[in-house]
Design a protein around this motif. Sequence first.
Motif, PDB file in Angstrom:
ATOM      1  N   LEU A 389     -11.556   5.671  -1.819  1.00 18.67           N
ATOM      2  CA  LEU A 389     -10.434   6.420  -2.390  1.00 18.67           C
ATOM      3  C   LEU A 389      -9.138   5.816  -1.868  1.00 18.67           C
ATOM      4  CD1 LEU A 389     -11.653  10.136  -2.237  1.00 18.67           C
ATOM      5  CD2 LEU A 389     -11.907   8.442  -4.053  1.00 18.67           C
ATOM      6  N   GLY A 390      -8.721   4.755  -2.522  1.00 25.38           N
ATOM      7  CA  GLY A 390      -7.583   3.983  -2.052  1.00 25.38           C
ATOM      8  C   GLY A 390      -8.047   2.779  -1.260  1.00 25.38           C
ATOM      9  N   LEU A 391      -7.167   1.821  -1.116  1.00 27.70           N
ATOM     10  CA  LEU A 391      -7.508   0.580  -0.425  1.00 27.70           C
ATOM     11  C   LEU A 391      -7.362   0.789   1.073  1.00 27.70           C
ATOM     12  CD1 LEU A 391      -8.408  -2.237  -1.385  1.00 27.70           C
ATOM     13  CD2 LEU A 391      -6.049  -2.989  -1.081  1.00 27.70           C
ATOM     14  N   ILE A 392      -8.494   0.715   1.801  1.00 28.36           N
ATOM     15  CA  ILE A 392      -8.466   0.988   3.241  1.00 28.36           C
ATOM     16  C   ILE A 392      -8.583  -0.287   4.061  1.00 28.36           C
ATOM     17  CG2 ILE A 392      -9.348   3.337   2.981  1.00 28.36           C
ATOM     18  CD1 ILE A 392     -12.102   2.320   3.652  1.00 28.36           C
ATOM     19  N   LYS A 393      -8.621  -1.429   3.399  1.00 28.81           N
ATOM     20  CA  LYS A 393      -8.593  -2.702   4.109  1.00 28.81           C
ATOM     21  C   LYS A 393      -7.610  -3.622   3.401  1.00 28.81           C
ATOM     22  CE  LYS A 393     -12.663  -4.429   1.594  1.00 28.81           C
ATOM     23  NZ  LYS A 393     -14.039  -4.949   1.730  1.00 28.81           N
ATOM     24  N   GLN A 394      -7.362  -4.770   3.984  1.00 30.55           N
ATOM     25  CA  GLN A 394      -6.359  -5.668   3.428  1.00 30.55           C
ATOM     26  C   GLN A 394      -6.759  -6.142   2.038  1.00 30.55           C
ATOM     27  OE1 GLN A 394      -5.091  -8.637   6.149  1.00 30.55           O
ATOM     28  NE2 GLN A 394      -3.736  -9.675   4.724  1.00 30.55           N
ATOM     29  N   SER A 395      -5.747  -6.231   1.182  1.00 30.65           N
ATOM     30  CA  SER A 395      -5.983  -6.658  -0.192  1.00 30.65           C
ATOM     31  C   SER A 395      -6.498  -8.087  -0.236  1.00 30.65           C
ATOM     32  CB  SER A 395      -4.682  -6.544  -0.993  1.00 30.65           C
ATOM     33  OG  SER A 395      -4.819  -7.104  -2.276  1.00 30.65           O
ATOM     34  N   ALA A 396      -7.432  -8.339  -1.168  1.00 33.40           N
ATOM     35  CA  ALA A 396      -7.927  -9.691  -1.406  1.00 33.40           C
ATOM     36  C   ALA A 396      -7.206 -10.256  -2.628  1.00 33.40           C
ATOM     37  CB  ALA A 396      -9.437  -9.669  -1.641  1.00 33.40           C
ATOM     38  N   PRO A 397      -6.571 -11.414  -2.499  1.00 31.31           N
ATOM     39  CA  PRO A 397      -5.759 -11.943  -3.617  1.00 31.31           C
ATOM     40  C   PRO A 397      -6.507 -12.017  -4.939  1.00 31.31           C
ATOM     41  CG  PRO A 397      -5.394 -13.225  -1.623  1.00 31.31           C
ATOM     42  CD  PRO A 397      -6.507 -12.290  -1.314  1.00 31.31           C
TER      43      PRO A 397
END
Length: 503
Positions: A389-397
């Motif tokens: 539920l939402g991005l909980i780690k760093q975004s992957a390009p």
Amino acid sequence: MPDSSPLLSLNNITVRYLNHTLFTNLSFHINKGEHWALVGESGSGKTSLLQTIAGKNNVVGGSIQHYYYQEYLRQNPLHGEVFTHHNLIAEVSQKHNFRNLSSNASEFYYQQRYHASDSEDAPTVESYLSAIEAPEVPQAYWNYDRAISTFKLEGLLDKQLIKLSNGETKRLLLAAAVLKHPLLLLLDNPLTGLDVETRAAFNLILSEITKSGITIVMATSPTELPDTITHVAVLRKGKMVHRLSKGEFTPALVALAPVFLPDQEELQALLSVNNIPAFDTIVQMDDVSIKYGNKLVLDNINWQVKQGEHWALLGHNGAGKTTLLSLISGDNPQSYAKKIILFDRKRGSGETIWDIKKKIGFVSPELYQYFPYNNTCLQVIESGICDTLGLIKQSAPQYAATALRWMHLLEIEQEADKLLKDVSASTQRLCLLARALIKNPPLLILDEPCQGLDQHQQEQFKQLLDAICRNSKTTLVYVTHYQQEIPKCVTKVLRLANGKVVA
């Protein structure tokens, strides 16, 4: 009939929220006896205008005159009480703000209804309504018993709020609103989530509300104007372009962009990012029943869904649709003890909830209600790849790039870097739809996916969904209360009534 004496006047107001200008030099006047519908395409300013009237936005220019409040004070002199026009306004928004019992600051969370100890922490319908604070009104028309009867809440009084269906919640919020004895009632798309029978009764309910002396201002679809509405205001990009009587209004005055087929080459490229594995049976339920206490919610359900089938799941509010879907999505712990096969594997044979969720793209009114706000729209969509539920780690390009491509297909790429809380309700819903689509899952469960979308957005999404089902092995379960929202690809129907399969 209107008596032409003023009730509310917005005079050349300029309104800001955060760093956005919502309205510039906007004027809007309501006389006694008038009841207004606000219509327009998604993002035109309907909700923002309701929130401005309610005092939630910053008016930096012009003025607002609350004549009804001044008249109330003349008729009801107060003695040192803190009493403002806010006490005479009630709202029914698209989202509620229910709180748990153990901590009044603790909001409900997604999946809470399926966890016994946490769901019991939620107030019941009866306790929620009994706790409403309202100004004392001698011989008030609306009292507890009348509200319970009018909004058909008799059978729900002992039910925890978290366990209410979407439509049941809407009826409760309307009852709570009138129990506050407002003079002005603001409704943001009140028909959303209501079944056919309840929508049909809504005309009578609104008429009873207005006859009790309450003035209504509501945001709604241009094709759903209740009988009690007398006037219509058409908004477009933060401007009020038409103000007219209901008799003069036609839905054609709401300008909608033309609907185009999705870019087939781009869609095929996105569908090929993750190839759908082959299954025989996506869902199979054999004699499945679900009880909460003494309440039988699902009664002896038998249902089989083969790969590539496209189903509509239909039924009235409270029929059991949400509970049925929770057994598929892995959110309901009772599924372990039932005869359920998901993706060719018996439920409870060692798979984890994440094994199930990675095969499902899911959206529902409850997910919209409880989804956290602290991500950008792009991050919300990317989170669908990892089922959080939402991005909980760093975004992957590479994932962010895919998310942006889905935003482009849904015509919301311009909102990519904005926080979810700062975009319109329709954009929020489209982000959650893109989140469900991004991983090209074997199964799409779309529970009322067109809620809050204007006609253009609904038609554009249906075109996209038909193209996805036409060009992939995607299996679809689609829930709606509106027949016209069902996409053409749907060929099978499961209809529930009171927890039983009736068709």
